[in-house]
Design an enzyme around this catalytic site. Structure first.
Site, PDB file in Angstrom:
ATOM      1  CE  LYS A  17      71.038  58.673  54.143  1.00 30.89           C
ATOM      2  NZ  LYS A  17      72.138  57.701  54.022  1.00 30.89           N
ATOM      3  CB  THR A  77      72.844  60.322  49.765  1.00 26.44           C
ATOM      4  OG1 THR A  77      73.684  59.391  50.439  1.00 26.44           O
ATOM      5  CG2 THR A  77      72.778  59.993  48.289  1.00 26.44           C
ATOM      6  CG  PHE A  79      32.819  40.995  39.812  1.00 24.80           C
ATOM      7  CD1 PHE A  79      33.066  42.069  38.965  1.00 24.80           C
ATOM      8  CD2 PHE A  79      33.579  39.840  39.633  1.00 24.80           C
ATOM      9  CE1 PHE A  79      34.047  42.001  37.971  1.00 24.80           C
ATOM     10  CE2 PHE A  79      34.557  39.763  38.648  1.00 24.80           C
ATOM     11  CZ  PHE A  79      34.783  40.853  37.812  1.00 24.80           C
ATOM     12  NE  ARG A 118      32.731  42.214  44.243  1.00 20.70           N
ATOM     13  CZ  ARG A 118      33.726  42.379  43.404  1.00 20.70           C
ATOM     14  NH1 ARG A 118      34.574  41.399  43.164  1.00 20.70           N
ATOM     15  NH2 ARG A 118      33.899  43.522  42.764  1.00 20.70           N
ATOM     16  CB  VAL A 169      37.747  46.856  41.629  1.00 20.87           C
ATOM     17  CG1 VAL A 169      38.916  47.739  42.032  1.00 20.87           C
ATOM     18  CG2 VAL A 169      37.414  45.884  42.749  1.00 20.87           C
ATOM     19  CD  GLN A 170      38.072  46.073  36.803  1.00 20.93           C
ATOM     20  OE1 GLN A 170      37.334  45.884  37.761  1.00 20.93           O
ATOM     21  NE2 GLN A 170      38.773  45.083  36.255  1.00 20.93           N
ATOM     22  CG  ASN A 218      39.167  43.045  44.769  1.00 14.88           C
ATOM     23  OD1 ASN A 218      38.718  42.944  45.905  1.00 14.88           O
ATOM     24  ND2 ASN A 218      38.517  42.600  43.693  1.00 14.88           N
ATOM     25  CG  HIS A 261      39.424  38.123  45.431  1.00  9.59           C
ATOM     26  ND1 HIS A 261      39.469  37.361  44.289  1.00  9.59           N
ATOM     27  CD2 HIS A 261      39.518  39.405  44.999  1.00  9.59           C
ATOM     28  CE1 HIS A 261      39.602  38.144  43.230  1.00  9.59           C
ATOM     29  NE2 HIS A 261      39.641  39.378  43.640  1.00  9.59           N
TER      30      HIS A 261
HETATM   31  O1  LIG Z   1      35.693  44.166  40.556  1.00  3.81           O
HETATM   32  C1  LIG Z   1      36.370  43.208  40.148  1.00  3.81           C
HETATM   33  N1  LIG Z   1      37.140  43.351  39.035  1.00  3.81           N
HETATM   34  C2  LIG Z   1      37.900  42.328  38.534  1.00  3.81           C
HETATM   35  O2  LIG Z   1      38.595  42.511  37.500  1.00  3.81           O
HETATM   36  C3  LIG Z   1      37.875  41.114  39.226  1.00  3.81           C
HETATM   37  N2  LIG Z   1      38.483  39.924  39.028  1.00  3.81           N
HETATM   38  C4  LIG Z   1      38.074  39.095  40.008  1.00  3.81           C
HETATM   39  O3  LIG Z   1      38.419  37.891  40.164  1.00  3.81           O
HETATM   40  N3  LIG Z   1      37.221  39.738  40.837  1.00  3.81           N
HETATM   41  C5  LIG Z   1      37.082  40.996  40.379  1.00  3.81           C
HETATM   42  N4  LIG Z   1      36.352  42.026  40.815  1.00  3.81           N
END
Ligand SMILES: O=c1[nH]c(=O)c2[nH]c(=O)[nH]c2[nH]1
Length: 303
Positions: free
Chosen positions: A22, A67, A174, A191, A239-240, A266, A268
């Protein structure tokens, strides 16, 4: 050959996954032991995997625990035992399914918890909290997953933070990413970084910890990793790397956690282009947030 491998004429098949349950069982529980009430509002998805698969491959429904019955058990167990912690209650519900129905192989729950905070006033009583009034502060959703397999002494428990949206207006770069023939964006020394974060962490079996306290300390790790010192901040380069560092810091901090998963959207925030209007733009202060985020994922395990 398991019961999930079967043959029909020359064709061979294997059922590689089967569970049912459920969704979105909403339960609100009030602990009324004394004037200061304690509340929990949970949204629960139940899932059962049965030992046999006859309800899938034939018209034999005799094993199906419908359920609605699964849902009723949640309310009845809450009435009988109360809900102190989400993890204990989830374990109780899974144990109930396993002990009541001998043909249940795995019982699991996915639980979301509403973030009700005790109400307070912004006056001379500031700091004092109300006994029985609360306000919803949906900054994020706290999640719990319980998976209990028959034969195991303890369930596997995961907790998480879902949909935490945070933004940082400086100290985000970045740059130096792949130079390729389709690349359309320039290196950014600066950014605005807006992330929608979903973390989940899975404990080693039977962790001897306070789940609630651990949740709060992980939330602190996640926020500090993103934002750093209140005045000085911290530099983020992708971000990675940001989500890897957060996952690593969680494993560093809490020994009882086996692995961490992060899904990060992310959003933008692009700079509006004033050049075509011949408006000077010395300070980057006007952005247009994009609707469709990109997504970065990591799972970090202990070795
Ligand atoms: O930190 C980021 N990783 C990405 O892989 C990515 N790709 C993107 O367009 N901007 C960003 N920024």
């Amino acid at each position: 050959m398991s019961c999930d491998d079967f043959q029909d004429g020359p064709n061979k098949y294997k059922i590689s996954g089967r569970k049912y349950g459920k969704n979105e069982i909403r339960i609100f529980y009030v602990n009324k032991d004394g004037p200061c009430h304690i509340i929990k509002e949970l949204l629960i998805n139940t899932r059962l995997t049965l030992e046999t698969n006859k309800e899938y491959i034939s018209d034999d429904n005799t094993g199906i625990i419908d359920t609605k019955s699964q849902r009723n058990s949640v309310y009845i167990l809450a009435k009988k035992h109360g809900i102190k912690t989400t993890e204990d209650f989830g374990t109780l519900v899974c144990s109930y399914y396993l002990s009541t129905y001998s043909h249940v192989k795995t019982a699991s729950l996915y639980i979301e918890e509403e973030n009700w905070e005790r109400l307070s006033y912004d006056d001379e009583t500031k700091g004092k909290l109300h006994n029985h009034a609360f306000m919803l502060t949906p900054k994020y959703v706290r999640t719990t997953v319980i998976v209990f397999n028959r034969g195991d002494e303890f369930p596997t428990i995961s907790n998480g933070i879902k949909n935490l949206r945070i933004i940082k207006t400086t100290q985000n770069s970045f740059k130096n990413f792949s130079q390729n023939e389709h690349r359309s964006i320039a290196d950014a020394e600066e950014r605005t970084l807006c992330l929608l974060l979903t973390f989940s962490w899975t404990y080693k079996q039977n962790p001897q910890i306070d789940f609630c306290k651990t949740f709060n300390s992980i939330l602190h790790v996640v926020l500090y990793n993103f934002a750093g010192d209140l005045e000085k901040g911290t530099m983020l380069t992708s971000v990675q790397n940001t989500i890897f560092m957060a996952a690593k810091k969680i494993l560093d901090k809490v020994e009882e956690i086996e692995f961490v998963e992060v899904v990060c959207k992310n959003f933008h925030y692009d700079l509006f282009d004033f050049e075509i209007f011949k408006i000077p733009n010395e300070v980057n202060d006007v952005f247009y947030p994009q609707e469709n985020p990109s997504e970065v994922h990591i799972r970090l395990d202990r070795k």
